[in-house]
Design an enzyme around this catalytic site. Structure first.
Site, short mmCIF file in Angstrom:
data_model
loop_
_atom_site.label_atom_id
_atom_site.label_comp_id
_atom_site.label_asym_id
_atom_site.label_seq_id
_atom_site.Cartn_x
_atom_site.Cartn_y
_atom_site.Cartn_z
N GLN A 236 0.83 -1.20 0.00
CA GLN A 236 0.00 0.00 0.00
C GLN A 236 0.87 1.26 0.00
O GLN A 236 0.34 2.37 -0.02
CB GLN A 236 -0.92 0.01 1.22
CG GLN A 236 -1.92 -1.13 1.24
CD GLN A 236 -2.83 -1.13 2.47
OE1 GLN A 236 -2.91 -2.15 3.14
NE2 GLN A 236 -3.52 -0.05 2.75
N ARG A 383 -8.80 -0.74 8.25
CA ARG A 383 -9.83 0.20 7.81
C ARG A 383 -10.10 1.30 8.83
O ARG A 383 -11.23 1.59 9.21
CB ARG A 383 -11.13 -0.53 7.49
CG ARG A 383 -11.89 0.25 6.42
CD ARG A 383 -12.94 -0.54 5.73
NE ARG A 383 -13.40 0.25 4.59
CZ ARG A 383 -13.84 -0.25 3.47
NH1 ARG A 383 -13.87 -1.55 3.28
NH2 ARG A 383 -14.25 0.54 2.50
N CYS A 384 -9.02 1.91 9.28
CA CYS A 384 -9.16 2.98 10.25
C CYS A 384 -7.88 3.78 10.24
O CYS A 384 -6.82 3.25 10.00
CB CYS A 384 -9.45 2.37 11.61
SG CYS A 384 -8.27 2.69 12.90
N GLU A 753 -12.96 4.73 5.41
CA GLU A 753 -12.84 4.10 6.72
C GLU A 753 -14.03 4.36 7.61
O GLU A 753 -14.33 3.58 8.52
CB GLU A 753 -11.60 4.65 7.43
CG GLU A 753 -10.35 4.29 6.69
CD GLU A 753 -9.14 4.91 7.33
OE1 GLU A 753 -9.27 6.00 7.91
OE2 GLU A 753 -8.10 4.28 7.27
#
Ligand code: PCD
Ligand SMILES: [Cu+]
Length: 801
Positions: A236, A383-384, A753
């Site tokens: 990523q 996802r945060c 997110e």
């Protein structure tokens, strides 16, 4: 500017910002034309498989490679001793710690990397892994973080014994990593002493894993003649990998090329640099042939990038009317055997300081202590935006606990404590600076949409009947867009991001960014921004990401930073081009730039109909007919360092019905209202929200990585680890408001997110609310049928008729 039907039609054709343009990447994916790391093959390519530890804690007595090496097709077996001369047996982590690439004398978590086998193909390599004989002397395993700092606790990191200066603070014990605290402890303690009401709750935010469909992998190829290392990596953050690889190996950064091809989901799991990547690269350098390593599902769930694992104690102080006076939070953070959390370097507890939430809380103090245990390293932002999930969870749970203690309605207590629209920008007691928001409008819209009063009435009737129905409400604020370089860096590199746009002579464009899509549709949405800014149709704009040889340096995609940072860079780069285009247009029309006005895709001479030059005309002229002294070409690059984070927010409401005899929880309704400021592609946003809610449902209702007392991991395959399919996934209802960010060039905030961060506490809130009339204030996740049934049983509900 004209708003004639003709120009509106031209604008629609561009498919710019605000348009639900269909995802450009999908025709490729749905026809099986995706190109993932494991799809890439190189001539002479070898495969690597890793020998892993069966023990969570053990000394390595010996490693015997003889039999493995004798297997036909095996090229090498590498251990820490082989990497030592290259000084590559340890590597730095993003959190300022070091991590063993291959276990050095000792293993510290189950399935830790011990040796790597390189063979002609994966099957031979897997057979050879069985033939590597490792002799271990088991040591007592430390599994419970509450015991990490006991005087008789086994020391996990012998390499750190006596080093009491940690990367982030003094270390208080050989198993202590850091203490991080924020806020005014004194004023907060005082507010608690003076308060009319206080509440306290302990909660465990369990260990989970992002579990992307594609596991992690790397195909490395070292060209001995050029001295160049090329690696396809599931990353990523490809540029960060390039920098780290160069620092580790001594190969000049210009001779390291990292390519992130298609990525089958990241979700934070693909931010860190893993031993598997490093061993593939080292093996390629040593053997002079391309080497591929790709994880299995069990390896992925067990050894790479877990998330959460925080034991939190939350407290609120308030007056009898429910006005919150102070928040105090204490956290014990289980980081496993190496501190490999993926956070901006200066934030060992991520962005946890957002834990005052959407509320106007005058006093607050939070403290986090990180400790080592015999578990896999990680601490990724599943996802945060770096521990925001934990922050939202603790504050939202505590507001409910307070409401229950005061006998107040859970919506009313929120409306009473929200930061008001006129208070923005709002500096929080823990140092966040909320840029914008309108929380009252958002929550009221949701309450109206679901007819909240009616729902509460129904709940009362059900309770009278002995039935369990719960209503969960969460109003969250996120902090995304890491981040301003003044506070955010990774290993010293500021967290800006970049865009480079080139407009070709015939008017089409190619743009490259420092971010990297993993399924978010960047190829679709970046083009929309450029289309609106420059009047070039989206279809004629190609977006490329992920190749460090061609893309400008960027910090990558995670923490919902693409929109706040990358999209801002794109808008600014486009505006630089537009400024040059205006000069060229003025030259072509023989007027001054002041006489021009922009109309969708062209400059017009004000008040002179027909006198105009389209972006297409201008692009052509940029290569042959320029004002005196102007350099040819039509391109620009921008490195955007955001002045501030963006603060998306939302109001979620969930209704559950619980079967008291089985504990089965049915999500009857889930209503999610999100505000991410200006919306670039509403359809993509909708998809992102559905995905985030589904992952939130997974975490709250089933996902869990647990350990037995010996440190054996439990539930690390998809037989046990919960990945909801269309069958289990509830129906989602979505809604939105638009509160633009005042400092972002487009007014946009991240969104991907939010649904995860916001939904997880909503599910817990709904489940707990079903038991609220029985004085239950909190229940730990995951809310599986068995665990919910246990609560029913404990309360004797399953006996009642
Ligand atoms: N306002 C707005 C916002 C946004 N958008 C869109 O949406 C999307 C997203 O974005 P954002 O929010 O900014 O984000 P990004 O950065 O891009 O991304 C990231 C995220 O993303 C999500 N999502 C997704 N999807 C998919 N498909 N896949 C994946 O993997 C994923 N991942 C996940 C995660 S996890 Mo971390 O990493 O944990 O931190 S973070 C994350 C993109 O496309 C964009 O453009 C729009 O339109 N508008
Ligand atoms: Cu996080």
């Amino acid at each position: 500017m004209s708003t004639s039907a003709e120009s509106i039609e031209r604008e629609e054709k561009l498919q710019g910002v605000g348009c639900s343009r269909k995802r450009k990447e999908d025709p490729r994916f749905i026809q099986g034309k995706g190109n993932y790391v494991d799809d890439i093959k190189m001539p002479g390519m070898l495969c690597a498989e890793i020998v892993r530890s069966p023990y969570a804690h053990a000394r390595i007595i010996s490693i015997d490679k003889t039999e493995a090496l004798a297997l036909p097709g095996v090229h090498a077996v590498l251990t820490a001793d082989d990497l030592k001369p290259l000084d590559l047996h340890w590597m730095p982590t993003l959190a300022g710690d070091v991590q063993a690439v291959l276990a050095d004398e000792k293993v510290v978590f189950q399935m830790q990397e011990v040796a790597v086998v390189i063979a002609n193909d994966r099957y031979i390599a897997a057979d050879a892994v069985q033939l590597v004989k490792v002799e271990y002397e088991p040591l007592p395993a430390l599994v419970d973080p509450h015991k990490s700092m006991d005087s008789d606790a086994p020391v996990i990191r012998e390499d750190l014994i006596g080093k009491m200066d940690g990367a982030h603070s003094k270390r208080l014990h050989d198993n202590h990593i850091f203490t991080w605290d924020v806020g005014d402890k004194e004023s907060t303690d005082q507010a608690f002493e003076d308060a009319e009401v206080t509440v306290k709750e302990n909660m465990f935010y369990h260990r989970v894993h992002p579990c992307p469909l594609e596991t992690c992998g790397c195909l490395a190829s070292f060209d001995k003649i050029e001295g160049k290392l090329t690696a396809y990596v599931t990353s990523q953050a490809p540029h960060v990998v390039r920098t780290v690889v160069s620092m580790l190996s001594g190969i000049p950064e210009s001779k390291v090329r990292i390519i992130s091809p298609d990525i089958g989901g990241g979700f934070g799991n693909k931010v860190p640099i893993y031993p598997g990547y490093v061993t593939a690269m080292v093996a390629s350098i040593v053997l002079g042939r391309p080497v591929k390593w790709v994880e299995s599902r069990i390896e992925n769930l067990t050894t790479t990038g877990f998330a959460r694992d925080w034991h939190m104690e939350g407290e609120l102080a308030a007056d009898n009317e429910g006005r919150i006076k102070a928040l105090r939070v204490n956290v014990l953070a289980d980081h496993g055997a190496f501190d490999a959390c993926a956070d901006p370097s200066k934030f060992p507890a991520g962005m946890f300081h957002i834990c005052t939430g959407s509320y106007d809380i005058p006093n607050a103090y939070a403290r986090v202590d990180g400790v080592y245990t015999n578990k896999a390293p990680g601490g990724v932002a599943y996802r945060c935006s770096f521990r925001v999930t934990e922050a939202v969870y603790v504050v939202e749970r505590m507001v409910d606990v307070l409401a229950q203690k005061l006998g107040m309605d859970k919506a009313e207590i929120r409306l009473k404590n929200f930061v008001k629209p006129e208070q923005f920008p709002y500096p929080t007691a823990l140092g966040a600076n909320l840029d914008s928001g309108d929380y009252h409008t958002a929550l009221n819209k949701v309450l109206d949409a679901v007819d909240y009063k009616e729902l509460r009435k129904e709940q009362e009737e059900k309770r009278a009947n002995g039935e369990l129905m719960g209503i969960g409400i969460v109003t969250f604020t996120e902090i995304v867009g890491a981040g301003p370089s003044k506070s955010c860096d990774i290993l010293g590199v500021g967290m800006f991001d970049s865009a480079e746009i080139r407009v070709h002579p015939t008017g089409s464009a190619l743009a490259r960014m420092g971010t990297i899509t993993q399924g978010q549709a960047h190829q679709t949405t970046y083009a929309q921004i450029i289309a609106t800014e420059l009047g070039i149709p989206s279809e004629e704009i190609q977006i490329e990401e992920g190749d460090t040889d061609t893309a400008p340096y960027g910090l990558g995609t995670y923490g919902s930073r693409t929109t706040p940072v990358g999209a801002a860079a794109t808008a600014v780069a486009a505006r630089k081009i537009k400024a040059k285009a205006a000069k060229i247009a003025a030259h072509l029309l023989e007027v001054s730039d002041d006489d021009l006005e922009w109309d969708v895709d062209r400059f017009k001479v004000k008040g002179v109909p027909g006198q105009e030059k389209t972006m297409k005309d201008i692009a052509w002229a940029a290569y042959n007919n320029l004002p005196e002294g102007m350099e040819p070409g039509l391109e620009a690059v921008d490195y955007y360092d955001p002045p501030e984070y963006t603060y998306p927010f939302g109001a979620y409401l969930c209704v559950v019905d619980i079967d008291k005899y089985t504990g089965v929880t049915k999500v009857r309704r889930f209503y999610a209202l999100d505000d991410c400021g200006t919306r670039i592609n509403p359809m993509v946003i909708e998809g992102q929200i559905h995905g985030g809610l589904t992952e939130g449902y997974a975490v709250a209702m089933g996902q869990e990585l647990s350990f037995d007392p010996e440190g054996n991991i439990e539930g690390n395959s998809l037989m046990d680890y919960f990945l909801p399919t269309a069958v289990e996934t509830p129906h989602w209802e979505t809604d939105y408001t638009v509160t633009p960010s005042p400092h972002h060039p487009l007014g946009a905030k991240g969104v991907a997110e939010s649904p995860h961060v916001g939904s997880i506490p909503t599910f817990t809130a709904a489940v707990v609310d079903a038991f609220a009339h029985l004085d239950v204030t909190h229940m730990n996740m995951p809310h599986s049928a068995y665990r919910v049934w246990q609560k029913c049983h404990e309360l004797g509900l399953d006996k009642a008729k």
